[in-house]
Write a protein that holds these residues in place. Structure first.
Motif, PDB file in Angstrom:
ATOM      1  N   VAL A 156      53.594  45.675  45.527  1.00 25.75           N
ATOM      2  CA  VAL A 156      54.792  45.469  44.714  1.00 25.75           C
ATOM      3  C   VAL A 156      56.002  45.950  45.496  1.00 25.75           C
ATOM      4  O   VAL A 156      55.962  46.997  46.141  1.00 25.75           O
ATOM      5  CB  VAL A 156      54.697  46.272  43.390  1.00 25.75           C
ATOM      6  N   THR A 212      51.518  49.955  46.321  1.00 28.85           N
ATOM      7  CA  THR A 212      50.407  49.157  45.812  1.00 28.85           C
ATOM      8  C   THR A 212      49.690  49.973  44.753  1.00 28.85           C
ATOM      9  O   THR A 212      49.171  51.052  45.065  1.00 28.85           O
ATOM     10  CB  THR A 212      49.421  48.786  46.942  1.00 28.85           C
ATOM     11  N   LEU A 249      51.584  45.098  36.022  1.00 29.96           N
ATOM     12  CA  LEU A 249      51.230  44.949  37.441  1.00 29.96           C
ATOM     13  C   LEU A 249      49.729  44.740  37.545  1.00 29.96           C
ATOM     14  O   LEU A 249      48.998  44.959  36.587  1.00 29.96           O
ATOM     15  CB  LEU A 249      51.619  46.210  38.223  1.00 29.96           C
ATOM     16  N   PRO A 255      54.090  40.885  48.853  1.00 27.04           N
ATOM     17  CA  PRO A 255      54.277  41.721  47.667  1.00 27.04           C
ATOM     18  C   PRO A 255      55.013  40.973  46.559  1.00 27.04           C
ATOM     19  O   PRO A 255      55.826  40.082  46.827  1.00 27.04           O
ATOM     20  CB  PRO A 255      55.114  42.895  48.178  1.00 27.04           C
ATOM     21  N   ARG A 256      54.715  41.325  45.356  1.00 27.88           N
ATOM     22  CA  ARG A 256      55.432  40.797  44.192  1.00 27.88           C
ATOM     23  C   ARG A 256      56.752  41.567  44.085  1.00 27.88           C
ATOM     24  O   ARG A 256      56.771  42.790  44.104  1.00 27.88           O
ATOM     25  CB  ARG A 256      54.584  41.025  42.946  1.00 27.88           C
ATOM     26  N   SER A 311      58.518  50.099  47.883  1.00 26.65           N
ATOM     27  CA  SER A 311      57.262  49.337  47.886  1.00 26.65           C
ATOM     28  C   SER A 311      56.075  50.264  47.690  1.00 26.65           C
ATOM     29  O   SER A 311      56.069  51.403  48.166  1.00 26.65           O
ATOM     30  CB  SER A 311      57.100  48.584  49.200  1.00 26.65           C
ATOM     31  N   GLU A 336      54.040  35.958  40.391  1.00 30.41           N
ATOM     32  CA  GLU A 336      53.093  36.837  41.069  1.00 30.41           C
ATOM     33  C   GLU A 336      53.338  36.915  42.576  1.00 30.41           C
ATOM     34  O   GLU A 336      52.927  37.856  43.205  1.00 30.41           O
ATOM     35  CB  GLU A 336      51.665  36.350  40.814  1.00 30.41           C
TER      36      GLU A 336
END
Length: 133
Positions: free
Chosen positions: A71, A109, A65, A46-47, A107, A40
């Motif tokens: 991410v 979210t 997710l 960020p993952r 990237s 995680e």
């Protein structure tokens, strides 16, 4: 006749038991295959998820997710034999080229739960899925 069936049943029971034990040992599962668990990440970071674009498409897919968790995708296209030469994620205004054999970072979210489909610019003919919880 009874002894005939008794002799037949014992080997069948042994075979059934052996098959069940082998299935358990091999980790036999049912349902849709999912991507292996990915760490995680640390809070606030960020993952990171690595995706490959192969002849089969975007791999792994589906990937789970979490809503609101940033991410970072690291995408690497490993084949010329695909129309997936970019990643298009309409819900997050992403349309990023994927040059051959070069990792590209994207990237975002996830803002909503549910199925999030991404893919190539040809109407997502080649696509992958994020399952957002």
């Amino acid at each position: 006749m009874r002894t005939y069936f008794a002799r037949l049943i014992k080997p069948l029971l042994a075979l059934t038991l052996a098959a069940a034990m082998l299935a358990a040992e091999q980790g036999c599962t049912q349902g849709t295959p999912t991507a292996p668990a990915v760490p995680e990440g640390k809070p606030g970071e960020p993952r990171t998820i690595a995706l490959s674009i192969t002849e089969k498409g975007y791999e792994p897919s589906p990937v789970t997710l979490r809503q609101g968790q940033p991410v970072k995708l690291v995408l690497t296209r490993t084949t010329e034999h695909t129309c997936a030469t970019e990643i298009v994620l309409d819900e997050h205004n992403i349309n990023t080229p994927l040059p051959l054999n070069q990792p590209v970072e994207v990237s975002f979210t996830p803002t909503q739960t549910g199925k999030l489909v991404y893919g190539c610019a040809m109407g997502k003919m080649i696509s992958g899925v994020f399952m957002v919880e």
